[in-house]
Design an enzyme around this catalytic site. Structure first.
Site, PDB file in Angstrom:
ATOM      1  N   ASP A  94      -3.938  -4.282   8.510  1.00 13.85           N
ATOM      2  CA  ASP A  94      -3.345  -3.571   7.371  1.00 13.85           C
ATOM      3  C   ASP A  94      -3.438  -4.427   6.110  1.00 13.85           C
ATOM      4  O   ASP A  94      -2.524  -5.163   5.808  1.00 13.85           O
ATOM      5  CB  ASP A  94      -1.883  -3.245   7.680  1.00 13.85           C
ATOM      6  CG  ASP A  94      -1.221  -2.425   6.596  1.00 13.85           C
ATOM      7  OD1 ASP A  94      -1.939  -1.850   5.754  1.00 13.85           O
ATOM      8  OD2 ASP A  94       0.021  -2.364   6.584  1.00 13.85           O
TER       9      ASP A  94
ATOM     10  N   HIS B 100      -6.992  -0.286   0.509  1.00 15.08           N
ATOM     11  CA  HIS B 100      -6.188  -1.287  -0.210  1.00 15.08           C
ATOM     12  C   HIS B 100      -6.487  -2.679   0.320  1.00 15.08           C
ATOM     13  O   HIS B 100      -6.645  -2.895   1.524  1.00 15.08           O
ATOM     14  CB  HIS B 100      -4.697  -0.944  -0.190  1.00 15.08           C
ATOM     15  CG  HIS B 100      -3.960  -1.193   1.092  1.00 15.08           C
ATOM     16  ND1 HIS B 100      -3.389  -2.409   1.399  1.00 15.08           N
ATOM     17  CD2 HIS B 100      -3.643  -0.366   2.116  1.00 15.08           C
ATOM     18  CE1 HIS B 100      -2.758  -2.322   2.569  1.00 15.08           C
ATOM     19  NE2 HIS B 100      -2.901  -1.096   3.027  1.00 15.08           N
TER      20      HIS B 100
ATOM     21  N   ASP C 204      -7.347   3.204   5.659  1.00 10.99           N
ATOM     22  CA  ASP C 204      -6.187   2.310   5.697  1.00 10.99           C
ATOM     23  C   ASP C 204      -5.771   2.127   7.154  1.00 10.99           C
ATOM     24  O   ASP C 204      -5.285   3.067   7.783  1.00 10.99           O
ATOM     25  CB  ASP C 204      -5.049   2.921   4.878  1.00 10.99           C
ATOM     26  CG  ASP C 204      -3.877   1.976   4.690  1.00 10.99           C
ATOM     27  OD1 ASP C 204      -3.889   0.886   5.277  1.00 10.99           O
ATOM     28  OD2 ASP C 204      -2.948   2.338   3.949  1.00 10.99           O
TER      29      ASP C 204
ATOM     30  N   GLU D 139      -0.929  -1.762  -3.146  1.00 13.70           N
ATOM     31  CA  GLU D 139      -0.619  -0.577  -2.327  1.00 13.70           C
ATOM     32  C   GLU D 139       0.708  -0.766  -1.620  1.00 13.70           C
ATOM     33  O   GLU D 139       1.508   0.169  -1.506  1.00 13.70           O
ATOM     34  CB  GLU D 139      -1.733  -0.344  -1.306  1.00 13.70           C
ATOM     35  CG  GLU D 139      -1.606   0.970  -0.525  1.00 13.70           C
ATOM     36  CD  GLU D 139      -0.833   0.866   0.775  1.00 13.70           C
ATOM     37  OE1 GLU D 139      -0.677   1.897   1.455  1.00 13.70           O
ATOM     38  OE2 GLU D 139      -0.378  -0.254   1.139  1.00 13.70           O
ATOM     39  N   GLU D 140       0.939  -1.985  -1.140  1.00 14.60           N
ATOM     40  CA  GLU D 140       2.175  -2.256  -0.411  1.00 14.60           C
ATOM     41  C   GLU D 140       3.402  -2.237  -1.325  1.00 14.60           C
ATOM     42  O   GLU D 140       4.532  -2.271  -0.835  1.00 14.60           O
ATOM     43  CB  GLU D 140       2.079  -3.606   0.316  1.00 14.60           C
ATOM     44  CG  GLU D 140       0.977  -3.688   1.362  1.00 14.60           C
ATOM     45  CD  GLU D 140       1.244  -2.820   2.596  1.00 14.60           C
ATOM     46  OE1 GLU D 140       2.290  -2.146   2.630  1.00 14.60           O
ATOM     47  OE2 GLU D 140       0.394  -2.832   3.504  1.00 14.60           O
TER      48      GLU D 140
ATOM     49  N   HIS E 220       2.911  -4.993   9.615  1.00 15.54           N
ATOM     50  CA  HIS E 220       3.742  -5.679   8.620  1.00 15.54           C
ATOM     51  C   HIS E 220       4.414  -6.925   9.197  1.00 15.54           C
ATOM     52  O   HIS E 220       5.550  -7.250   8.842  1.00 15.54           O
ATOM     53  CB  HIS E 220       4.797  -4.728   8.041  1.00 15.54           C
ATOM     54  CG  HIS E 220       4.235  -3.778   7.029  1.00 15.54           C
ATOM     55  ND1 HIS E 220       5.026  -2.985   6.220  1.00 15.54           N
ATOM     56  CD2 HIS E 220       2.964  -3.481   6.689  1.00 15.54           C
ATOM     57  CE1 HIS E 220       4.258  -2.252   5.435  1.00 15.54           C
ATOM     58  NE2 HIS E 220       2.993  -2.546   5.702  1.00 15.54           N
TER      59      HIS E 220
END
Length: 512
Positions: free
Chosen positions: A294, A282, A355, A326-327, A455
């Site tokens: 990420d 992603h 990922d 994707e998130e 994140h």
């Protein structure tokens, strides 16, 4: 990440598969995949990562789908592919976008003055309340109005039906703050019913049974609510429900709407279109940061692998995908797989997912295609075990430790598994905590997250472990070239029958 693995003829057994991977096929006479993989350089991947970092810095610090930073990331990948002779496809789709722009506020004004702690924007900890995904914006002061709440709660979850019916709001005073208890129907249903009744804000509190007492987090699932909606604990909900006339302030600052985003796809010129070895990563970040581990790590490694593969003479075609949204719950890969015809789906021999492959406190996780640990999620579709064995083969040949990890549905393999496509891939860990046993095996620090910047705004180029990135890149190339050269691919018999797509379980659906 939504919070997550040869050469020659392939026989049915894992033993024969490994033997085939160690010897040159007399049919394909391909070079050693390990030697081919050596041409894919980690320094080039680092250049791509620096480019993605600069893109984020030029566009408000993010590469999230639905933002200019994602569009620029898409353009970068497309430009690189075209320069290498590919004819990339850009697949457009609509998706529900959400961003919390600044910290929310929540306070009880009367009969007691209590200020509650917000959950940080990066989600690094959980405060006293949580801004529900797809909440609207507003700054509201009003009287709390409990809506059909059940205090104390019933013995079993979902005994409360608070807010599930429009009739629950009969006589609801316009401008009041609806206090609604979890249970039976979705958060979305409760919030929409409250908004229709004239509520100025909604406080969703947990139902109260064991496991349902903590601060409530989750999503409304769609950008249809314009008023503030927050989640909180059972204890706070009980306190707000009594006495009558309690007043509160609720403020949220969000963006919640429908936007356009894109997948990028490309495939090698050479190779059979009936046996496609597909790899994906992603491309989007979360809104709060550049997302370099990420998942810039997987995206950049996949890009360099593609750039070095287009001129190879492989028996089977390689296809590469960079997923959008994707998130936002795997929306890009779900859109792609859902749009495939049965014939197109049957041509995809396997899907390999990458990922987060450069986590600072990494473990070399390989997706457990055969469920050999007999815990957690089940094995993948037929052929997934053989994928796992080939990935393990790279690490074994390099004398590197590795460990299985479950297909837990948190990344883009989910839609492929749902339609019966053999899957596998690599992962170096997200917010999970490294154990002492893992630290002894892989190095790093026990008791700390695999990726302390997961994140978070600090997920930049400094958040990459170059050794983990180097070996995962080589494992990706080794696996692609092994299967790209194979005379027979695992799971071939299973995919001759019709495949049908069933959307994977929504990890972020409006909960009950």
């Amino acid at each position: 990440m939504r919070n997550f693995r040869r050469r020659g003829l392939f026989a049915a057994s894992a033993t024969a598969l490994i033997m085939a991977a160690a010897a040159v096929s007399p049919v394909a006479a391909a070079p050693d995949p390990l030697a081919q993989a050596a041409a894919v350089k980690p320094d080039a991947v680092q250049r791509h990562l620096r480019a993605l970092q600069k893109i984020a810095e030029a566009h408000g610090g993010t590469r999230a789908s639905g933002t200019p930073g994602y569009a620029a990331s898409r353009d970068y990948v497309v430009r690189q592919l075209r320069q290498a002779g590919y004819k990339p496809t850009v697949q457009e789709f609509q998706f529900p976008f959400f961003s919390e722009n600044s910290l929310a506020a929540f306070a009880q004004l009367t009969p007691d003055a209590v200020t509650y702690e917000p959950t940080p924007l990066d989600g690094s900890s959980l405060g006293d309340f949580f801004t529900m995904e797809y909440s609207g914006s507003g700054d509201v002061t009003g009287t709390v109005r409990p809506v059909d709440v059940q205090i104390p709660p019933g013995a079993e979850p979902n005994s409360s039906t608070s807010g599930c019916e429009a009739s629950d709001f009969a006589g609801f005073p316009a401008g009041a703050v609806a206090l609604v208890q979890r249970g039976t129907c979705t958060f979305y249903d409760k919030a929409v019913n409250a908004q229709a009744a004239g509520a100025a804000a909604v406080i969703l509190f947990n139902e109260g049974q064991p496991g349902r007492a903590e601060v409530l987090t989750g999503t409304l699932g769609a950008p249809d609510v314009t008023i503030p909606v927050i989640g909180t604990s059972h204890a706070i909900g009980v306190d707000l429900a009594d006495p009558a006339g309690t007043t509160v302030r609720v403020r949220t600052d969000t963006t919640s709407d429908t936007r356009t985003t894109w997948n990028v796809l490309a495939e090698t010129k050479k190779g059979s279109r009936d046996d496609i070895v597909m790899s994906g990563a992603h491309l989007d970040s979360v809104p709060v940061g550049a997302g370099i581990n990420d998942n810039g790590s997987g995206s950049a490694a996949l890009l360099e692998l593609a750039l070095k593969s287009n001129k190879l003479k492989l028996k089977n075609k390689l296809r590469f995908a960079w997923w959008g949204a994707e998130e936002n719950n795997l929306l890009g890969s779900t859109h792609y797989v859902g749009a495939l015809s049965e014939a197109e789906s049957a041509r995809i021999a396997m899907y390999l997912n990458y990922d987060m492959i450069g986590s600072p406190n990494h473990v070399y996780f390989i997706y457990d295609g055969d469920d050999s640990d007999a815990t957690g999620a089940p094995a993948g579709p037929e052929g997934s075990a053989q994928i796992e064995k080939v990935l393990e083969k790279y690490f074994d040949r390099r004398g590197l430790p590795h460990k299985g990890t479950d297909f837990d549905g948190r990344s883009d393999y989910g839609p492929f598994i749902a339609t019966g496509i053999p899957s596998g891939g690599l992962f170096t860990g997200a917010e999970g905590i490294k154990t002492a046993e893992e630290a002894a095996l892989f190095g790093g620090t026990a008791g700390q997250a695999y990726d302390p910047c997961y994140h978070a705004p600090c997920d930049g180029t400094a958040n990459i472990n170059p050794t983990a990135l180097k070996h995962n890149l080589a494992a990706m190339a080794f696996t692609a070239y092994t299967f790209g050269s194979a005379a027979e691919l695992p799971g071939t018999r299973a995919r001759k029958g019709a495949r049908s797509f069933a959307a994977p379980a929504d990890q972020h659906r409006p909960a009950r």
